[in-house]
Motif scaffolding. Structure first.
Motif, PDB file in Angstrom:
ATOM      1  N   LEU A 124     -21.519 -35.161  28.383  1.00 30.48           N
ATOM      2  CA  LEU A 124     -22.580 -35.471  29.325  1.00 30.48           C
ATOM      3  C   LEU A 124     -22.851 -36.972  29.372  1.00 30.48           C
ATOM      4  CD1 LEU A 124     -25.136 -32.626  28.520  1.00 30.48           C
ATOM      5  CD2 LEU A 124     -23.387 -32.676  30.302  1.00 30.48           C
ATOM      6  N   LYS A 125     -23.182 -37.454  30.551  1.00 29.85           N
ATOM      7  CA  LYS A 125     -23.569 -38.856  30.727  1.00 29.85           C
ATOM      8  C   LYS A 125     -25.060 -39.019  30.455  1.00 29.85           C
ATOM      9  CE  LYS A 125     -19.904 -39.960  34.022  1.00 29.85           C
ATOM     10  NZ  LYS A 125     -19.581 -40.493  35.372  1.00 29.85           N
ATOM     11  N   PRO A 126     -25.526 -40.259  30.236  1.00 28.25           N
ATOM     12  CA  PRO A 126     -26.949 -40.460  29.882  1.00 28.25           C
ATOM     13  C   PRO A 126     -27.932 -39.917  30.898  1.00 28.25           C
ATOM     14  CG  PRO A 126     -25.678 -42.438  29.407  1.00 28.25           C
ATOM     15  CD  PRO A 126     -24.753 -41.500  30.124  1.00 28.25           C
ATOM     16  N   HIS A 127     -27.573 -39.912  32.185  1.00 29.26           N
ATOM     17  CA  HIS A 127     -28.528 -39.457  33.198  1.00 29.26           C
ATOM     18  C   HIS A 127     -28.515 -37.944  33.386  1.00 29.26           C
ATOM     19  CE1 HIS A 127     -24.743 -39.887  35.498  1.00 29.26           C
ATOM     20  NE2 HIS A 127     -25.209 -38.880  36.213  1.00 29.26           N
ATOM     21  N   ALA A 128     -27.646 -37.225  32.680  1.00 30.42           N
ATOM     22  CA  ALA A 128     -27.599 -35.762  32.815  1.00 30.42           C
ATOM     23  C   ALA A 128     -28.825 -35.133  32.155  1.00 30.42           C
ATOM     24  CB  ALA A 128     -26.319 -35.217  32.193  1.00 30.42           C
ATOM     25  N   THR A 129     -29.366 -34.128  32.790  1.00 34.91           N
ATOM     26  CA  THR A 129     -30.542 -33.431  32.260  1.00 34.91           C
ATOM     27  C   THR A 129     -30.262 -31.974  31.911  1.00 34.91           C
ATOM     28  OG1 THR A 129     -31.270 -32.903  34.518  1.00 34.91           O
ATOM     29  CG2 THR A 129     -32.152 -34.911  33.516  1.00 34.91           C
ATOM     30  N   ALA A 130     -29.214 -31.377  32.473  1.00 36.20           N
ATOM     31  CA  ALA A 130     -28.904 -29.971  32.218  1.00 36.20           C
ATOM     32  C   ALA A 130     -28.136 -29.821  30.908  1.00 36.20           C
ATOM     33  CB  ALA A 130     -28.093 -29.395  33.375  1.00 36.20           C
ATOM     34  N   HIS A 131     -28.203 -28.623  30.349  1.00 35.30           N
ATOM     35  CA  HIS A 131     -27.453 -28.296  29.138  1.00 35.30           C
ATOM     36  C   HIS A 131     -25.971 -28.218  29.475  1.00 35.30           C
ATOM     37  CE1 HIS A 131     -26.116 -26.014  25.596  1.00 35.30           C
ATOM     38  NE2 HIS A 131     -27.236 -26.430  25.006  1.00 35.30           N
ATOM     39  N   VAL A 132     -25.127 -28.584  28.514  1.00 36.35           N
ATOM     40  CA  VAL A 132     -23.680 -28.575  28.745  1.00 36.35           C
ATOM     41  C   VAL A 132     -23.170 -27.170  29.052  1.00 36.35           C
ATOM     42  CG1 VAL A 132     -23.096 -28.272  26.311  1.00 36.35           C
ATOM     43  CG2 VAL A 132     -21.465 -29.407  27.845  1.00 36.35           C
ATOM     44  N   ALA A 133     -23.875 -26.135  28.572  1.00 37.23           N
ATOM     45  CA  ALA A 133     -23.454 -24.762  28.827  1.00 37.23           C
ATOM     46  C   ALA A 133     -23.450 -24.441  30.314  1.00 37.23           C
ATOM     47  CB  ALA A 133     -24.359 -23.790  28.088  1.00 37.23           C
ATOM     48  N   LYS A 134     -24.328 -25.081  31.081  1.00 38.01           N
ATOM     49  CA  LYS A 134     -24.370 -24.853  32.526  1.00 38.01           C
ATOM     50  C   LYS A 134     -23.054 -25.250  33.168  1.00 38.01           C
ATOM     51  CE  LYS A 134     -26.462 -26.770  36.707  1.00 38.01           C
ATOM     52  NZ  LYS A 134     -27.492 -27.693  37.250  1.00 38.01           N
ATOM     53  N   TYR A 135     -22.518 -26.417  32.785  1.00 35.88           N
ATOM     54  CA  TYR A 135     -21.281 -26.901  33.392  1.00 35.88           C
ATOM     55  C   TYR A 135     -20.072 -26.118  32.881  1.00 35.88           C
ATOM     56  CZ  TYR A 135     -24.459 -30.690  34.523  1.00 35.88           C
ATOM     57  OH  TYR A 135     -25.521 -31.418  34.984  1.00 35.88           O
ATOM     58  N   ARG A 136     -20.099 -25.714  31.632  1.00 34.40           N
ATOM     59  CA  ARG A 136     -19.007 -24.888  31.101  1.00 34.40           C
ATOM     60  C   ARG A 136     -18.949 -23.544  31.832  1.00 34.40           C
ATOM     61  NH1 ARG A 136     -17.006 -26.196  25.960  1.00 34.40           N
ATOM     62  NH2 ARG A 136     -16.722 -23.986  25.531  1.00 34.40           N
ATOM     63  N   ASP A 137     -20.143 -22.976  32.093  1.00 34.50           N
ATOM     64  CA  ASP A 137     -20.197 -21.697  32.801  1.00 34.50           C
ATOM     65  C   ASP A 137     -19.681 -21.841  34.228  1.00 34.50           C
ATOM     66  OD1 ASP A 137     -20.928 -18.914  32.854  1.00 34.50           O
ATOM     67  OD2 ASP A 137     -22.582 -19.478  34.165  1.00 34.50           O
ATOM     68  N   GLN A 138     -20.049 -22.941  34.910  1.00 36.84           N
ATOM     69  CA  GLN A 138     -19.563 -23.181  36.268  1.00 36.84           C
ATOM     70  C   GLN A 138     -18.053 -23.389  36.282  1.00 36.84           C
ATOM     71  OE1 GLN A 138     -22.016 -26.497  37.451  1.00 36.84           O
ATOM     72  NE2 GLN A 138     -23.562 -25.182  38.374  1.00 36.84           N
TER      73      GLN A 138
END
Length: 207
Positions: A124-138
């Motif tokens: 994740l980059k510094p400006h990311a706010t969502a959990h990494v699991a969200k992107y893994r699921d997508q």
């Protein structure tokens, strides 16, 4: 805006296979000669073609070579230069490009019957706010649907490749595995993808 904590997750693991591939060495300009194995930038490009967001980057941890390295060479006709877009727009219908006047034969040394296993993490980059699991699921859902933002190819593209997705289900200890297969034309090699990744609950925040 709070900075997300560093995540501790199992690596995303994807198997990619194809009939041909060419990971061009940058020091050879006219004649294309491939590296003997997939490069990290090529692996990252395949992942980004499937799923990418400005909130994260892919970090390639490992690339396994699954098949024996096999070489082949091919010589084909290409043009030495192409007209600029501004020239075409200026001339319009009056413009005529004579390919035979600019034709040149160039050699390509590429790979045949390739297969790799890519291990990668989503950072994740510094400006990311969502959990990494969200992107893994997508990412996982896009693999299941055979979706991609751009068509992944493993060779220089001189004409568009007709594509079709044929997902087939298999059994995996971690999750359903789907295969995304695409047709390819003579000048384009298209990887066949198979991926598995841990489900979102396997991702935990590091203390």
């Amino acid at each position: 805006m709070s900075k997300p904590a560093r995540e501790s997750c199992p690596a995303l693991v994807m198997e990619v296979r194809g009939d041909f591939a060419c990971f061009t060495r940058p020091e050879l300009k006219a004649e294309r000669v491939s590296y003997p194995v997939m490069t990290p930038s090529a692996a990252r490009g395949v992942l980004q073609a499937i799923f990418w967001k400005p909130e994260f980057d892919y970090r390639i941890e490992q690339i396994d070579v699954l098949n024996e390295i096999k070489w082949f060479s091919i010589r084909r006709n290409e043009v030495t230069d192409a007209p600029s877009l501004s020239t075409v727009l200026k001339e319009g219908r009056r413009y005529h490009f004579r390919a035979p006047d600019k034709r040149d034969q160039r050699n390509t040394v590429a790979l045949r019957d390739v297969a790799y296993r890519i291990h990668a993490q989503i950072e994740l980059k510094p400006h990311a706010t969502a959990h990494v699991a969200k992107y893994r699921d997508q990412f996982h859902h896009r693999i299941e649907r055979g979706a991609s933002f751009t068509h992944p190819t493993w060779a220089p593209v001189s004409s568009p490749a007709p594509t079709s997705a044929h997902p087939t289900t298999a059994i995996s200890p971690s999750s359903a595995v789907k295969t995304w297969a695409s047709c390819c034309c003579a000048s384009t090699t298209t990887p066949r993808l198979r991926a598995r990744c841990g489900s979102p609950p396997n991702c935990t925040r590091a203390s």
